[in-house]
Design an enzyme around this catalytic site. Structure first.
Site, PDB file in Angstrom:
ATOM      1  N   CYS A  71       0.847  -1.204   0.000  1.00 48.56           N
ATOM      2  CA  CYS A  71       0.000   0.000   0.000  1.00 48.56           C
ATOM      3  C   CYS A  71       0.878   1.247   0.000  1.00 48.56           C
ATOM      4  O   CYS A  71       1.357   1.672   1.052  1.00 48.56           O
ATOM      5  CB  CYS A  71      -0.912  -0.026   1.237  1.00 48.56           C
ATOM      6  SG  CYS A  71      -1.931   1.454   1.375  1.00 48.56           S
ATOM      7  N   CYS A  94      -0.458   4.227   2.053  1.00 54.12           N
ATOM      8  CA  CYS A  94      -0.320   4.097   3.514  1.00 54.12           C
ATOM      9  C   CYS A  94       1.141   4.299   3.939  1.00 54.12           C
ATOM     10  O   CYS A  94       1.437   5.052   4.848  1.00 54.12           O
ATOM     11  CB  CYS A  94      -0.734   2.710   3.990  1.00 54.12           C
ATOM     12  SG  CYS A  94      -2.335   2.165   3.437  1.00 54.12           S
ATOM     13  N   ASP A  95       2.037   3.591   3.265  1.00 54.35           N
ATOM     14  CA  ASP A  95       3.403   3.481   3.774  1.00 54.35           C
ATOM     15  C   ASP A  95       4.424   4.320   3.017  1.00 54.35           C
ATOM     16  O   ASP A  95       5.554   4.484   3.482  1.00 54.35           O
ATOM     17  CB  ASP A  95       3.845   1.998   3.710  1.00 54.35           C
ATOM     18  CG  ASP A  95       2.829   1.089   4.384  1.00 54.35           C
ATOM     19  OD1 ASP A  95       2.225   1.533   5.372  1.00 54.35           O
ATOM     20  OD2 ASP A  95       2.626  -0.047   3.929  1.00 54.35           O
TER      21      ASP A  95
END
Ligand code: NAP
Length: 545
Positions: free
Chosen positions: A365, A368-369
């Site tokens: 992701c 997200c990261d």
């Protein structure tokens, strides 16, 4: 004639007005004070300090019971409360041991609002099942949850931890750690994927967990994957249970309810499915480009006008019959039909090192990261639209990204390929990742070029994987539903499976895997279900109910 810009502004103003009305409603009559302490230090994370002040000020406009005192890190209060990082926010520290390291912005803004409401109303809405687990914990738990403002999964896990810390302040303390403001802490814990939750320095949850699973993991101090609900769970009678809250499930909710059916959508993870983590969605009709999360928010708000949505709730078992019983980790639904819109999960590479280092430099992701890899060297594995879209996203947020693809050309849309080359993101073709190496985190990858038949090592800080999705068919298999040789649910033209009353829609059926096709299948399935419930095909004479 109105200009497009005017429409845009009007829509934004309407959205703002709606959000303000919701906040007013949420905090109306909040009985208890919520004293906050903010610790900052000039020159240390100033952007995050300003952002924290700003969100507190904004929410205080709707919840005047919020009190705020701000101190420098050199103030004696910092010593008294053992605060060393800027910014750190303490919530009602005389009663609770809850602190936020960083600023609750972006996706985390919702978590902040929810925290204030839980503290101000002294109500966490904890489920009875979670409550039973929590009261039995008899030793101290120090929770750390790593989150990022761009991660749509994070609020669910942060709220789980907050509920625990609010319900059991006697033994539970909590630190919510924003990885963007505290990359060194994320590094220390090798938390390079969010959300990640630790208790007493032990990993208890990777990703967002349903509330009960989080509580069980907290009690047992190891990640739990199964929660068996009690039989006396609350029972809800409905016409249609839709399993999965992605574009197919949400659209089905709208169409079913518009046809006159009572419909509920049950989603175990983040609403929106894969779309929620897609940085940019291109060409959803009406929108040339739109952020994946923005599109999800629009769809969810729309669906909520028609159907009840149960996020963070996992379906554990479906018992066919009349009625069909759908047991979740929280309750039982009795329904006349069930729609499986369970979507698909990201594929894994299946190479050595992948599962061991997952979350410690390997990510599925980028929204997200990605922020953790700013200025760092990463590879993006894959050659489709997802890999290219996400590589562009990583490039735009300042990561040094190289695409690694096993073929000699990318299969993504031409426009995306052009953007990639315009951005001068390098691509290594004809190359597979054979192994991901590193002691505690990703350090290098072993690559194999199948043209030259040579292996080589590449030093990297991170590996992002976007190699497509595999259908989520566990529930379908347990029901005895026929699965195609490719692994998708086998269904007829009306989305009926071989089990009476059970239907499917979206990526779990295979096909083109576009958001618009998933939405279309959801609508088709809902209309077919409506017609079948009026005139059930599984009753031989087709008699009306
Ligand atoms: P995809 O189109 O299935 O592409 C997967 C890629 O990963 C392919 O290039 C494939 O290689 C590669 N791959 C598969 N297994 C691999 C392995 N074990 N090792 C290395 N490489 C492997 O998946 P996707 O990119 O996630 O897209 C899924 C769907 O979403 C598509 O329909 C796409 O159009 C859509 N999408 C649309 C947008 C948009 O904005 N419109 C954005 C993202 C995704 P091969 O080429 O060799 O098969």
């Amino acid at each position: 004639m109105a200009q497009i810009g005017e429409h845009g502004n009007r829509a934004e103003n309407e959205e703002e007005a709606q959000a303000e009305a919701q906040l007013k409603d949420m905090f109306r009559g909040m009985p208890h004070d919520v004293p906050l302490m903010l610790f900052t230090s000039p020159g240390k994370n100033d952007v995050f300090c300003d952002a924290a002040r700003q969100i507190i000020r904004t929410v205080r406009g709707f919840a005047p019971k919020i009190g705020l005192r701000e101190f420098g890190l050199d103030h004696k209060m910092a010593k008294q409360w053992d605060v060393t990082r800027s910014p750190t926010l303490l919530f009602d520290p005389d009663k609770y041991r809850i602190r936020w390291l960083g600023a609750p912005v972006g996706e985390e803004g919702k978590t902040f609002v929810e925290t204030i409401a839980m503290l101000g109303f002294r109500q966490t809405q904890l489920s009875p099942e979670s409550s039973k687990v929590l009261v039995d914990i008899d030793a101290q738990r120090h929770i750390k949850v790593f989150v990022s403002p761009t991660c749509p999964y994070c609020p669910q896990q942060a709220v789980n931890a907050l509920k625990a810390a609010i319900e059991r302040p006697d033994i539970i303390s909590l630190e919510i750690i924003d990885i963007q403001a505290n990359p060194d802490l994320a590094d220390d814990y090798s938390a390079q994927s969010v959300p990640q939750a630790f208790a007493n320095e032990t990993l208890i949850g990777m990703g967002a967990q349903p509330e009960e699973l989080f509580m069980l993991s907290l009690a047992k101090l190891e990640p739990q994957t199964v929660f068996i609900p009690d039989n006396d769970a609350e029972e809800i009678e409905t016409d249609l249970v839709i399993v999965g809250g992605g574009p197919a499930g949400l659209t089905a909710g709208i169409y079913a309810a518009r046809s006159g059916l009572k419909a509920v959508v049950v989603e175990r993870g983040a609403l929106g499915g894969q779309v929620a983590t897609t940085p940019v969605v291109e060409n959803y009709p009406g929108l040339t480009q739109v952020g994946g999360k923005t599109l999800v928010d629009i769809m969810v708000s729309h669906a909520l006008e028609y159907a009840k949505i149960f996020p963070g709730e996992a379906v554990m078992e479906i018992k066919p019959g009349d009625p069909i019983i759908v047991a979740t980790n929280r309750r039982r639904f009795t329904a006349r039909a069930v729609l499986l819109a369970t979507g698909a999960e990201h594929r894994h590479l299946g190479v050595p090192g992948e599962s061991r280092l997952s979350g410690s430099g390997i990510s599925y992701c980028s929204t997200c990261d990605g922020p953790l890899f700013k200025g760092k060297k990463v590879i993006m594995v894959g050659g489709g639209d997802s890999a290219v879209t996400e590589a562009l996203h990583l490039h735009n947020i300042g990561a040094d990204v190289t695409v690694v693809h096993r073929r000699n050309r990318l299969r993504a849309q031409d426009r995306l390929i052009k953007s990639l080359s315009d951005s001068q993101v390098p691509t290594i073709f004809n190359t597979e990742v054979r192994e991901i190496r590193g002691r505690d985190r990703v350090e290098e990858v072993l690559l194999y070029n199948h043209r030259s038949q040579e292996e080589s090592l590449l030093s990297v800080d991170g590996v992002f994987v976007a190699i497509g999705y595999a259908p989520t068919v566990e529930l379908a298999r347990a029901l005895g539903i026929e699965i195609t040789p490719e692994g998708y649910i086998n269904r007829d033209a009306r989305h009926r499976t071989n089990v009476p009353g059970i239907y499917s829609a979206g990526d779990v059926e295979g096909g083109y895997k576009q958001i618009v096709t998933a939405a279309g299948q959801g609508a088709e399935a809902a209309l077919a279900i409506f017609e079948d419930l009026v005139n059930p095909y599984w009753r031989k004479n087709g008699a009306l109910d």
